[in-house]
Design a protein around this motif. Structure first.
Motif: not given
Length: 117
Positions: A39-48
């Motif tokens: 999900k976009p939120g997970e992607q953002r988290t993984l990218l810091g």
């Protein structure tokens, strides 16, 4: 004077190379994220925990020089993807094990050490 011009060209070439490298890194990250159905939120988290505007701009795959932290985070994801491909030789087996149900990313989404997830 000629030497200064040559140095300037070298710096522009380095900057262009860094920007191209950033674009390729983002392209790889978003391809894996799509493949893993993050999900976009997970992607953002993984990218810091990128701001939404920066994240949306990066999704357009611009030529941008990424900072060291972001490049490191993306390299971890690429390494995990490669390791899973080696571990599970068939793509379907890897995808089934990397889906939402296995919770593979839970530790990454909840554990933050030294600026890297």
């Amino acid at each position: 004077m000629l030497m200064a011009v040559e140095l300037g060209k070298g710096n522009l070439a380095e900057q262009a190379s860094d920007e191209r490298m950033g674009q390729v890194a983002l392209k790889g990250f978003f391809a894996i994220a799509r493949h893993w159905k993050l999900k976009p939120g997970e992607q953002r988290t993984l990218l810091g925990d990128l701001p939404a505007t920066t994240f949306n701009r990066y999704k357009q795959l611009p030529q941008v020089a990424l900072n060291r932290d972001l490049m490191e985070r993306i390299s971890y994801i690429l390494g995990i993807h490669k390791a899973l491909r080696i571990l599970f030789q068939d793509a379907d087996g890897c995808d089934q094990r990397c889906g939402e149900s296995c919770g593979l990313f839970e530790p990454f989404l909840t554990f933050d050490v030294g600026g890297a997830v």
